[in-house]
Write a protein that holds these residues in place. Structure first.
Motif, PDB file in Angstrom:
ATOM      1  N   VAL A  95       0.841  -1.197   0.000  1.00  0.00           N
ATOM      2  CA  VAL A  95       0.000   0.000   0.000  1.00  0.00           C
ATOM      3  C   VAL A  95       0.876   1.246   0.000  1.00  0.00           C
ATOM      4  N   THR A  97       0.650   5.476   0.207  1.00  0.00           N
ATOM      5  CA  THR A  97      -0.238   6.581   0.583  1.00  0.00           C
ATOM      6  C   THR A  97       0.498   7.904   0.432  1.00  0.00           C
ATOM      7  N   ARG A 125     -10.172   3.457 -11.741  1.00  0.00           N
ATOM      8  CA  ARG A 125      -9.186   3.480 -10.647  1.00  0.00           C
ATOM      9  C   ARG A 125      -8.185   2.333 -10.686  1.00  0.00           C
ATOM     10  N   SER A 287      -7.723   3.672  -4.075  1.00  0.00           N
ATOM     11  CA  SER A 287      -8.828   3.429  -3.150  1.00  0.00           C
ATOM     12  C   SER A 287     -10.050   4.274  -3.518  1.00  0.00           C
ATOM     13  N   THR A 289     -12.293   5.169  -1.481  1.00  0.00           N
ATOM     14  CA  THR A 289     -12.621   6.014  -0.330  1.00  0.00           C
ATOM     15  C   THR A 289     -11.493   6.968   0.049  1.00  0.00           C
ATOM     16  N   ASN A 290     -10.274   6.667  -0.401  1.00  0.00           N
ATOM     17  CA  ASN A 290      -9.130   7.527  -0.103  1.00  0.00           C
ATOM     18  C   ASN A 290      -8.308   7.694  -1.364  1.00  0.00           C
ATOM     19  N   GLN A 293      -4.486   7.051  -1.737  1.00  0.00           N
ATOM     20  CA  GLN A 293      -3.933   5.723  -1.445  1.00  0.00           C
ATOM     21  C   GLN A 293      -4.119   4.778  -2.627  1.00  0.00           C
ATOM     22  N   ILE A 294      -3.078   3.995  -2.913  1.00  0.00           N
ATOM     23  CA  ILE A 294      -3.135   3.009  -3.985  1.00  0.00           C
ATOM     24  C   ILE A 294      -2.540   1.695  -3.486  1.00  0.00           C
ATOM     25  N   THR A 295      -3.178   0.594  -3.848  1.00  0.00           N
ATOM     26  CA  THR A 295      -2.691  -0.733  -3.496  1.00  0.00           C
ATOM     27  C   THR A 295      -2.028  -1.346  -4.720  1.00  0.00           C
TER      28      THR A 295
END
Length: 328
Positions: A95, A97, A125, A287, A289-290, A293-295
Motif C-alpha cells: 500500500v 499513501t 481506478r 482506493s 474512499t481515499n 492511497q493506492i494498493t
C-alpha cells in the motif's frame, strides 16, 4: 469514443492507437474508461491541468509482510509436494499513501514512457502496464501471449544475456511455463479449428524483468467474440494455477487478501466482436474512499522447485513498474 450508461451512471470510453497513456503499444489498441463529469484526471485536477506528481509517499505492507509471504510460499510448496496440485500463483500487495489525491495521468504517463512494450491501461481506478495479452481476436485469428517464468534484470547487458540463457534452461521456470501454456491451449481448443503452440518459449525482455513467453495462435471455428474467449481463458494457470479448482482454493487459504480486479481481463471489444484483452498485471488500484492511497499487486507462480526467498525477490521485481510510476 463510446458513451455508456447503466443504472443511472454514465461513462466515456476512449480507444486510441498510440504509445501515449491510456493505450497499448504502438500498433495495438488500448482503452481508458472515465466516469462522465470526472475528467481524465479522475480524483485529482482537471482534464486541462498538467499531471501532478505524488507527494510524501509512504509504503506499508498489505495483507502480508515479506516474511509472511515467504511462509505462504513454503506452505504452498509443501502442498504441491504432497500431490494436492501442480502449481499455484500467490500474490501479495503493498500500500502506498500520498499527502494528497493521486493523479492517474501522472502514473500512466510514466508507465507509458518507461514500459513501451506493455499494454498501459486505466479502468475505474485500476491502472497498470501489463506485458501479458490474454487474447486477441482479429478477423478469425486468435492469439494469446503466455508469460510464466521470471528473472530479474541487472541493468548490465552482458549479465542479462547470461541470465536470459539460464532462464531458458531453468527446469523450475520451464515447468511453471508449461502449465500456463497448456491451460491456454486447452481453453481455446473448443473455440478453434486449429491451434499452433510453439515447441519452446522465447525470452521476453522488459525493463525490470525477463519472462519466458509463448505466443499461442488459433483459427476461430465458430461465431464468437473476443470477450467470450476471454471468459473461457480466465483465470489461466498464469494467474491461478493447476488444477484450477485446487489452486483457487489454496489461494483463498494462503493469500489473506481480496485480489479485487487484479489479474482480471482488461481491454476492448469492437462492434463485430473482435478485440484485445490483456491481463491486469503490474497494476495498482486507487482506493475508492481515499484517493491518496493506492494498493500495488504482484504475484508469482509456485511449483515444486520454488524457493520462498527467491519468490519474494521476484514479487519485488514485479512491483517495480508501479513503484516507478509513483516516482519511488
Amino acid at each position: 469514443m463510446i458513451v455508456g450508461r447503466r443504472d443511472g451512471r454514465a461513462w466515456l470510453t476512449r480507444v486510441r492507437r498510440t504509445g501515449q497513456p491510456f493505450a497499448a503499444p504502438v500498433g495495438g489498441g488500448g482503452a481508458s474508461v472515465t466516469p462522465l463529469g470526472a475528467g481524465v484526471a479522475g480524483a485529482a485536477g482537471t482534464a486541462g491541468a498538467a499531471p501532478v506528481a505524488p507527494r510524501d509517499l509512504r509504503f506499508s505492507d498489505g495483507a502480508m509482510s515479506g516474511p509472511d509471504y515467504m511462509g505462504a510460499v513454503a506452505a504452498a510448496v509443501q502442498r504441491i509436494a504432497a500431490g494436492e496440485l501442480d502449481k499455484v500463483v500467490l500474490a501479495r500487495d503493498v500500500v502506498a499513501t500520498g499527502a494528497s489525491a493521486l493523479d492517474p495521468r501522472w502514473l500512466l504517463r510514466r508507465l507509458a514512457d518507461g514500459y513501451p512494450n506493455t499494454w498501459v491501461f486505466s479502468v475505474d481506478r485500476l491502472l497498470g502496464a501489463t506485458p501479458e495479452m490474454l487474447v486477441r481476436l482479429e478477423k478469425h485469428l486468435v492469439t494469446s501471449r503466455v508469460l510464466a517464468g521470471t528473472i530479474r534484470r541487472t541493468g548490465d547487458d552482458d549479465k542479462d544475456l547470461a541470465l536470459a540463457g539460464s532462464l531458458a534452461r531453468s527446469s523450475k521456470d520451464l515447468e511453471e511455463h508449461e502449465y500456463a501454456v497448456a491451460s491456454v491451449a486447452e481453453a481455446l481448443a473448443p473455440h478453434c479449428s486449429s491451434i499452433n503452440v510453439p515447441e519452446s518459449p522465447f525470452v521476453l525482455h522488459l525493463p525490470n524483468v525477463m519472462h519466458l513467453a509463448t505466443d499461442v495462435a488459433g483459427v476461430l471455428s465458430a461465431q464468437s467474440t473476443s470477450l467470450a474467449l476471454a471468459e473461457a481463458l480466465h483465470p489461466s494457470a498464469a494467474v491461478c494455477g493447476t488444477p484450477k479448482i485446487a489452486a483457487d482454493e489454496l489461494i483463498a487459504e494462503l493469500e489473506h487478501m481480496d485480489r479485487g480486479r487484479y489479474a482480471g481481463p482488461v481491454g476492448w471489444l469492437s462492434a463485430d466482436g473482435d478485440g484485445e484483452w490483456g491481463i491486469g498485471l503490474r497494476s495498482g488500484a486507487i482506493s475508492p474512499t481515499n484517493p491518496a492511497q493506492i494498493t500495488l499487486y504482484a504475484g508469482c507462480g509456485i511449483v515444486a522447485g520454488s524457493d520462498p526467498e527467491a519468490e519474494l525477490s521476484e514479487s519485488d521485481a514485479k512491483l517495480v513498474p508501479m513503484r516507478d510510476s509513483l516516482g519511488s
